[in-house]
Design a protein around this motif. Structure first.
Motif, PDB file in Angstrom:
ATOM      1  N   TRP A 345       0.851  -1.202   0.000  1.00 53.65           N
ATOM      2  CA  TRP A 345       0.000   0.000   0.000  1.00 53.65           C
ATOM      3  C   TRP A 345       0.879   1.241   0.000  1.00 53.65           C
ATOM      4  CZ3 TRP A 345      -5.391  -0.999   0.417  1.00 53.65           C
ATOM      5  CH2 TRP A 345      -6.193   0.135   0.324  1.00 53.65           C
ATOM      6  N   VAL A 347       2.670   4.519   0.859  1.00 57.29           N
ATOM      7  CA  VAL A 347       2.899   5.173   2.151  1.00 57.29           C
ATOM      8  C   VAL A 347       2.194   6.524   2.172  1.00 57.29           C
ATOM      9  CG1 VAL A 347       4.642   6.064   3.731  1.00 57.29           C
ATOM     10  CG2 VAL A 347       5.084   3.973   2.424  1.00 57.29           C
ATOM     11  N   LEU A 350      -2.914   5.047   3.484  1.00 54.26           N
ATOM     12  CA  LEU A 350      -3.749   4.160   4.285  1.00 54.26           C
ATOM     13  C   LEU A 350      -4.257   4.905   5.516  1.00 54.26           C
ATOM     14  CD1 LEU A 350      -4.818   1.273   4.465  1.00 54.26           C
ATOM     15  CD2 LEU A 350      -2.785   0.673   5.791  1.00 54.26           C
ATOM     16  N   HIS A 372       2.874   2.781   8.085  1.00 54.22           N
ATOM     17  CA  HIS A 372       1.703   3.653   7.962  1.00 54.22           C
ATOM     18  C   HIS A 372       1.302   4.315   9.278  1.00 54.22           C
ATOM     19  CE1 HIS A 372       1.121   1.765   4.021  1.00 54.22           C
ATOM     20  NE2 HIS A 372       1.228   0.593   4.610  1.00 54.22           N
ATOM     21  N   SER A 375      -0.110   8.004   8.955  1.00 55.69           N
ATOM     22  CA  SER A 375      -1.308   8.282   8.167  1.00 55.69           C
ATOM     23  C   SER A 375      -2.582   7.679   8.746  1.00 55.69           C
ATOM     24  CB  SER A 375      -1.135   7.765   6.734  1.00 55.69           C
ATOM     25  OG  SER A 375      -0.958   6.364   6.720  1.00 55.69           O
ATOM     26  N   CYS A 400       0.896   6.873  16.450  1.00 57.27           N
ATOM     27  CA  CYS A 400       0.046   7.385  15.366  1.00 57.27           C
ATOM     28  C   CYS A 400      -0.464   8.778  15.729  1.00 57.27           C
ATOM     29  CB  CYS A 400      -1.115   6.436  15.102  1.00 57.27           C
ATOM     30  SG  CYS A 400      -0.609   4.762  14.649  1.00 57.27           S
TER      31      CYS A 400
END
Length: 609
Positions: A345, A347, A350, A372, A375, A400
């Motif tokens: 996927w 970068v 997602l 990820h 994001s 995150c």
């Protein structure tokens, strides 16, 4: 000076955000100025259910039922912005007059009554009124929902109206419809052509069950797709410039021939026998697609391989869905497939992995955070009951920074109270739905407390201090649902005070004083822990609070010898309601009942019946 800065309608408009439906209806009768300010808000959303006569209710605030007559609706038609019809049995239900021309949302449920043998005039009157209502709102309508309807009008049936809402928006001028929901509908003939012509203008589409067929030119597009795949593969295998140029030309032709150039959100639920055709002819024709929801029943090997080819092939992905942010309901993929999706996927693209963590492993979570973490915006691990989800959720909160929605069945208290644990970086969090395990026996190794109540207060203060950093928080759910009792074993009971996070000033609730954007709060506590001062503090500091649900309950017997049920203390409910905060007295409702639109629709249908 204040009067010069704020006009009266603006002041009343801000006040209406904190009033219930019953209060708005009463205040609109005070004077003409208040009626002009509150009546448009009161009549903005209408739901009508016709069972032999025009019967309906106005939805607003608490959604109290009303039975407005047709004359009443015609007098207030200019204020209506959203209207939903549940059933079509009255030919006069659409006669709202020429003033009803500002609709933003329209929902039609039930098949149009075509019965030429019994009452042909009834069918024509119904059809004409419905068509006129849609036509006079085609310039303002943005959302259209069709449920349990059939559009099939053969040419040999004389007298049957040959029109549909799709034809009005597909071939009409000056229309800007953006989303279409087609649920359990059966579309045939020229109406099917109109449906797919209309989808070329849409930004959001939902097809759930029923039969709507496929667009035309299927075989031509299949041949073009095969040529594109062959050109890409040949250019990848050979370094010949001629093959690369040919593949690029065919790819550009494929991009320019996309059928749905504006589609952003797509939700499809179809049978397995036509899943591959829908994937090639519909889903792959959306170059701007961002969110994709697919029916998990389509689990054939061929379909899964085709979907993986679109998602993992970099060159095919760049020409099909370059801006795809998430794919929901990923149960059709195995663990190896999900790991492949995570690694391939792009970068930074997602955003949502809610359906991916149901069968996740440590390797998957590690790779997901490595690639990820910057994001991700939504994380849902509520379906996992393993203890590993505790550690995973803490890692998501620590790595995150863009998280906005978090949901987990439970997290352990131990990482929250340890001093050497890294701080949470997700300060943009808006929805938090997690139960925090406050039991010292869940520690590693388990702890035996001498003065449990004092240690409980220290832990609660540290938890509240962490939660107080989420300045953007709108929804806070810390409730303990009875359905999760079996997960914690038979040794735990609901009466254990050490397993609860109490909402009280004595345990450090004042650490959350800066959460001024809170709108919905759900917590679990005991009746002896909540005080009147705590209620007054919540009302004072959480100025935008609309809904609160607590676990402070007492036994109350239903009237006429009914069963006992657990209700919130009446005094607390009355204090919150004085400040226009909905404090449910029932112990059962949880935030999923308020946040899930489908659940709200089912509750509305039950009220109508």
């Amino acid at each position: 000076m204040l009067y010069q800065m704020w006009l009266w309608p603006e002041i009343l408009y801000h006040l209406s955000e904190h009033l219930t439906y019953h209060e708005l209806s009463r205040l609109s009768l005070v004077c003409h100025a208040w009626n002009n300010a509150f009546a448009p808000i009161l009549w903005a959303n209408i739901t009508l259910g016709c069972q032999g006569r025009c019967r309906g209710h106005v939805t607003g605030g608490e959604g109290a039922d009303r039975t407005p007559s047709l004359k009443t609706l015609q007098a207030r038609a200019s204020w209506i912005r959203s209207i939903a019809y549940h059933g079509h049995r009255d030919p006069h239900q659409f006669l709202l007059g020429p003033q009803c021309r500002y609709l933003h949302s329209l929902a039609l449920r039930g098949s149009i009554p075509f019965n030429t043998t019994a009452t042909p005039q009834f069918d024509k009157a119904y059809s004409d009124s419905c068509r006129d209502l849609i036509r006079q709102n085609r310039t303002t309508l943005r959302h259209l929902t069709l449920t349990q309807m059939t559009f099939n009008t053969p040419k040999n049936r004389i007298g049957v109206p040959n029109w549909s809402p799709m034809r009005i928006f597909a071939f009409g001028k000056y229309t800007d419809l953006r989303t279409l929901n087609v649920e359990w509908c059966y579309v045939y003939g020229q109406h099917r052509e109109a449906l797919w012509a209309l989808c070329g203008r849409l930004e959001g589409l939902t097809i759930w069950g029923g039969s709507v067929g496929l667009p035309e030119e299927v075989w031509n597009r299949r041949q073009l797709r095969d040529k594109v795949n062959a050109a890409i593969s040949s250019s990848a295998d050979d370094n010949n410039n001629n093959s690369a140029i040919a593949g690029q030309e065919i790819t550009e032709k494929w991009i320019t021939s996309k059928r749905f150039p504006r589609m952003v959100e797509l939700n499809i639920s179809v049978s397995e026998r036509c899943a591959e055709d829908y994937l090639h002819c519909i889903v792959a024709q959306c170059p701007r697609l961002r969110r994709l929801e697919w029916n998990p029943r389509s689990t054939t090997t061929l379909f899964v391989d085709l979907m993986l080819e679109y998602l993992t092939n970099p060159k095919l992905r760049a020409t099909t869905w370059p801006d795809l942010e998430c794919i929901g309901r990923a149960e059709i993929f195995g663990q190896d497939h999900l790991l492949q999706l995570i690694e391939t996927w792009p970068v930074g693209k997602l955003l949502n992995v809610n359906g991916w963590l149901f069968r996740a492993t440590d390797v998957m979570v590690k790779r997901l955070l490595d690639l990820h973490s910057n994001s991700l915006r939504e994380v849902d691990m509520s379906l996992r009951k393993e203890a590993s989800s505790w550690e995973w959720m803490h890692r998501f909160l620590e790595l995150c920074p863009m998280l906005e929605k978090v949901k987990c069945q439970a997290i352990n208290l131990q990482p929250l109270v340890l001093e050497n644990r890294p701080p949470w970086v997700c300060e943009r969090l808006q929805e938090w739905e997690i139960w925090i395990d406050m039991d010292p026996r869940s520690f590693v190794p388990p702890m035996i407390l001498d003065n449990g109540l004092k240690r409980q207060e220290e832990w609660c203060r540290k938890v509240f201090e962490r939660l107080g950093r989420f300045r953007q928080l709108r929804v806070l759910d810390l409730s303990w649902k009875p359905s999760e009792m079996g997960y914690y074993g038979s040794t735990r009971t609901r009466k254990e005070t050490l397993a609860l996070l109490h909402f009280s000033l004595r345990t450090g609730l004042d650490e959350m004083s800066k959460l001024s954007k809170l709108k919905e709060v759900y917590f679990q506590g005991q009746q002896t822990m909540l005080r009147r001062s705590d209620v007054r503090w919540m009302v004072k500091h959480w100025i935008n609070l609309e809904v609160i649900q607590g676990g402070s309950f007492s036994e109350k017997r239903e009237p006429f010898g009914g069963k006992k049920k657990k209700v919130w203390d009446f005094e607390y409910c009355r204090m919150f309601e004085q400040h226009h905060i909905r404090a449910s007295s029932e112990f059962g409702p949880y935030p999923s009942d308020y946040l899930n639109p489908k659940q709200l629709a089912r509750l509305a249908e039950a009220d109508d019946e």
